[in-house]
Design an enzyme around this catalytic site. Structure first.
Site, PDB file in Angstrom:
ATOM      1  N   ARG A  73       5.968  10.335  -1.663  1.00 12.44           N
ATOM      2  CA  ARG A  73       6.539   9.184  -0.955  1.00 12.44           C
ATOM      3  C   ARG A  73       7.929   8.832  -1.482  1.00 12.44           C
ATOM      4  NH1 ARG A  73       3.309   4.268  -0.893  1.00 12.44           N
ATOM      5  NH2 ARG A  73       2.151   4.922  -2.735  1.00 12.44           N
TER       6      ARG A  73
ATOM      7  N   ARG B 187      -5.201  13.146  -6.655  1.00 13.59           N
ATOM      8  CA  ARG B 187      -5.574  11.740  -6.503  1.00 13.59           C
ATOM      9  C   ARG B 187      -4.624  11.053  -5.522  1.00 13.59           C
ATOM     10  NH1 ARG B 187      -6.993   9.291 -12.487  1.00 13.59           N
ATOM     11  NH2 ARG B 187      -8.665  10.759 -13.039  1.00 13.59           N
TER      12      ARG B 187
ATOM     13  N   ASP C 287      -3.040   7.980  -3.362  1.00 13.69           N
ATOM     14  CA  ASP C 287      -2.818   6.562  -3.587  1.00 13.69           C
ATOM     15  C   ASP C 287      -3.486   5.726  -2.506  1.00 13.69           C
ATOM     16  OD1 ASP C 287      -1.228   7.198  -5.777  1.00 13.69           O
ATOM     17  OD2 ASP C 287       0.642   7.116  -4.633  1.00 13.69           O
TER      18      ASP C 287
END
Length: 265
Positions: free
Chosen positions: A199, A51, A53
């Site tokens: 990230r 998934r 972001d």
């Protein structure tokens, strides 16, 4: 009938992959298109390999969908979906999935690449997928800081926890290289990733690359096991899901069972 979808998308105008009421998402767009073409009363739910972001892109996303009708003309469905999907979603392939295939749990690894331009403004044609950084980064220091993070660890310091799910992951590759055009590419490969993990890892490497911390600092952050305010979550637009790797067809079901038991929900 279970179908495998191979997808690419520009994440700039999406609120991430996962469907959310009132928001434009990749999953929502595809499920709506499927429901329209197949005349479904309610959308058939998609399951993806990872998934992404809001703002994150994909060149090699994989998903599956289960259909009650096992007589669907796959080639016709492929053409129809391609004509209906928006320009920022590309359906690269559509096929009947092999026995035991699960887009999420059958995957052996995911490969992401994060791109940064740190020596002046980057190529304006690539600005949607490259983050301009105001300070030059030391690639050798970044790679030294990556070393302690490789292997199997509890990555709670770099993840947003979810109830009932583990944050133990096996990081296979975390390496930064400078291209000929001075864009930095950090390749990140792991068996799986938790929310915001890539990230956050990049935020730690950038801090080391700026010489704000010694490379050994990443090991200290990892050992604490909780989020560190000094680790910045880097902008989404620099991140691309490049590839998802699966085992041979005869090992798909076993891999899915193993991954479910290990990762929980």
């Amino acid at each position: 009938m279970r179908l495998r979808l191979d997808l690419s998308y520009d994440g700039a105008q999406f609120h991430g992959w996962a469907a959310q009421p009132g928001l434009r998402t990749v999953q929502g767009e595809i499920e709506t298109a499927l429901a329209t073409v197949l005349r479904l009363e309610s959308p058939a739910a998609l399951t993806c390999a990872g998934r992404t972001d809001a703002g994150v892109h994909a060149r090699g996303q994989v998903a599956h969908v289960d259909l009650a009708d096992d007589q669907v003309d796959v080639e016709h469905l492929l053409r129809s979906l391609r004509s209906l999907l928006p320009d920022d979603i590309g359906l690269r392939a559509l096929a009947v999935a092999p026995e035991g295939f699960d887009a999420r749990f059958s995957a052996l690894e995911r490969r992401y690449v994060y791109r940064i331009s740190d020596r002046g403004p980057g190529d304006p044609l690539a600005r949607g997928q490259v983050v301009d950084w105001p300070r030059e980064l030391d690639v050798d220091a970044m790679n030294a800081g990556a070393e302690p993070l490789l292997g199997e660890h509890e990555f709670a310091a770099f993840c947003k926890k979810r109830e009932g799910a583990t944050t133990i992951r096996t990081l296979l590759v975390l390496r930064t290289d400078r291209r000929d055009d001075d864009v930095l590419e950090t390749t990140v490969r792991a068996d799986a990733f938790c929310h915001s993990m890539v990230r956050s890892l990049m935020g730690a490497l950038v801090a080391v690359g700026e010489h704000r911390f010694d490379p050994s600092w990443t090991s200290d952050v990892l050992a604490v096991g909780e989020r560190d305010a000094r680790v910045r979550v880097m902008p989404a637009r620099g991140l691309v899901l490049e590839e998802v790797v699966y085992p041979p067809d005869d090992a798909l079901a076993d891999r899915a069972s193993e991954a479910r038991q290990r990762r929980g929900n």
